[in-house]
Design a protein around this motif. Structure first.
Motif, short mmCIF file in Angstrom:
data_model
loop_
_atom_site.label_atom_id
_atom_site.label_comp_id
_atom_site.label_asym_id
_atom_site.label_seq_id
_atom_site.Cartn_x
_atom_site.Cartn_y
_atom_site.Cartn_z
N ARG A 92 0.84 -1.22 0.00
CA ARG A 92 0.00 0.00 0.00
C ARG A 92 0.86 1.25 0.00
N ASP A 93 1.96 1.24 0.79
CA ASP A 93 2.88 2.39 0.82
C ASP A 93 3.53 2.60 -0.55
N ASN A 94 3.93 1.51 -1.20
CA ASN A 94 4.52 1.61 -2.54
C ASN A 94 3.54 2.21 -3.53
N LEU A 95 2.29 1.75 -3.48
CA LEU A 95 1.28 2.27 -4.39
C LEU A 95 0.98 3.74 -4.10
N ALA A 96 1.00 4.12 -2.84
CA ALA A 96 0.79 5.53 -2.48
C ALA A 96 1.90 6.40 -3.06
N ALA A 97 3.12 5.91 -3.04
CA ALA A 97 4.24 6.66 -3.63
C ALA A 97 4.07 6.80 -5.13
N ALA A 98 3.60 5.74 -5.78
CA ALA A 98 3.35 5.82 -7.23
C ALA A 98 2.25 6.83 -7.52
N ARG A 99 1.18 6.83 -6.72
CA ARG A 99 0.09 7.80 -6.91
C ARG A 99 0.60 9.22 -6.72
N GLU A 100 1.41 9.45 -5.69
CA GLU A 100 1.94 10.80 -5.45
C GLU A 100 2.76 11.28 -6.63
N ALA A 101 3.58 10.40 -7.20
CA ALA A 101 4.39 10.77 -8.36
C ALA A 101 3.50 11.10 -9.56
N LEU A 102 2.46 10.30 -9.75
CA LEU A 102 1.53 10.55 -10.85
C LEU A 102 0.81 11.87 -10.67
N GLU A 103 0.41 12.17 -9.45
CA GLU A 103 -0.31 13.42 -9.18
C GLU A 103 0.59 14.63 -9.31
N ARG A 104 1.88 14.47 -9.04
CA ARG A 104 2.83 15.58 -9.22
C ARG A 104 3.00 15.91 -10.69
N ASN A 105 2.94 14.90 -11.53
CA ASN A 105 3.16 15.08 -12.97
C ASN A 105 1.85 14.75 -13.71
N LYS A 106 0.81 15.55 -13.46
CA LYS A 106 -0.51 15.27 -14.02
C LYS A 106 -0.51 15.26 -15.55
N ARG A 107 0.17 16.21 -16.13
CA ARG A 107 0.17 16.30 -17.59
C ARG A 107 0.78 15.05 -18.23
N GLY A 108 1.90 14.62 -17.71
CA GLY A 108 2.55 13.41 -18.23
C GLY A 108 1.70 12.18 -18.01
N GLY A 109 1.05 12.11 -16.84
CA GLY A 109 0.19 10.97 -16.54
C GLY A 109 -1.02 10.91 -17.45
N LEU A 110 -1.65 12.06 -17.69
CA LEU A 110 -2.82 12.08 -18.58
C LEU A 110 -2.42 11.80 -20.02
N LEU A 111 -1.25 12.29 -20.42
CA LEU A 111 -0.77 12.01 -21.77
C LEU A 111 -0.52 10.51 -21.94
N ALA A 112 0.13 9.90 -20.95
CA ALA A 112 0.38 8.46 -21.01
C ALA A 112 -0.93 7.69 -21.03
#
Length: 181
Positions: A65-85
């Motif tokens: 769960r902690d690992n997934l939370a870190a992945a979510r935080e990274a995705l939320e920091r880079n919203k544009r890149g995440g939405l593009l992907a």
């Protein structure tokens, strides 16, 4: 209903594009209706699937769960890149169930995620539906029917499940911090 049901399946469902093609080949339903209904049902099904996995998230170990939370935080920091992907992924014929399962487990905000998926599916389903209606009377319809049991399709599903398991096992805090815990 068929597309919605298939998109609620966590794995091994037939690809939605194949259902779109079957409707285009075997019905007189207007192409626009096939596209809109298919994209909406796919998005709703994947949204519900992600929520189901979100509920299951409490049953996985805290380290994951902690690992997934870190992945979510990274995705939320880079919203544009995440939405593009996500947009590129949504346009591809790759299975999306595991992507939404991971999003649910990671507690990613699902409304924007699903909206990007919906738009991508509108584009890809338009291509499939228009192609199907234009080849309705050819023998390629029989070939599409054979794709449901394709070994390649099954192998891709197994690989995507393995990728989901691997995603959960990565120490994202360590990886995203450049090795600094």
């Amino acid at each position: 209903m068929i597309v919605l049901g298939v998109n609620l399946m966590p794995a091994f469902g037939p690809p939605t594009w194949s259902i779109i093609v079957l409707y285009g080949l075997g019905t007189q339903m207007p192409t626009v209706a096939i596209i809109l209904t298919g994209a909406l049902a796919a998005a709703l099904g994947r949204f519900a699937l992600a929520h189901a996995f979100r509920l299951l998230g409490g049953r996985i170990p805290e380290r994951i769960r902690d690992n997934l939370a870190a992945a979510r935080e990274a995705l939320e920091r880079n919203k544009r890149g995440g939405l593009l992907a996500l947009g590129v992924f949504a346009l591809s014929p790759l299975p999306s169930a595991q992507l939404f399962e991971a999003a649910g487990l990671a507690h990613v905000r699902l409304v924007g995620f699903t909206a990007a998926f919906f738009v991508g599916r509108l584009v890809s389903y338009s291509i499939y539906a228009v192609s199907a209606t234009s080849i309705r009377k050819s023998s390629i319809g029989d070939q599409v029917l054979e794709m449901f049991t394709s070994p390649t399709s099954i192998a891709i599903q197994v690989l995507m499940i393995a990728a989901l398991v691997a995603l959960m096992r990565v120490d994202w805090r360590k990886r995203l911090a450049g090795g600094r815990a």
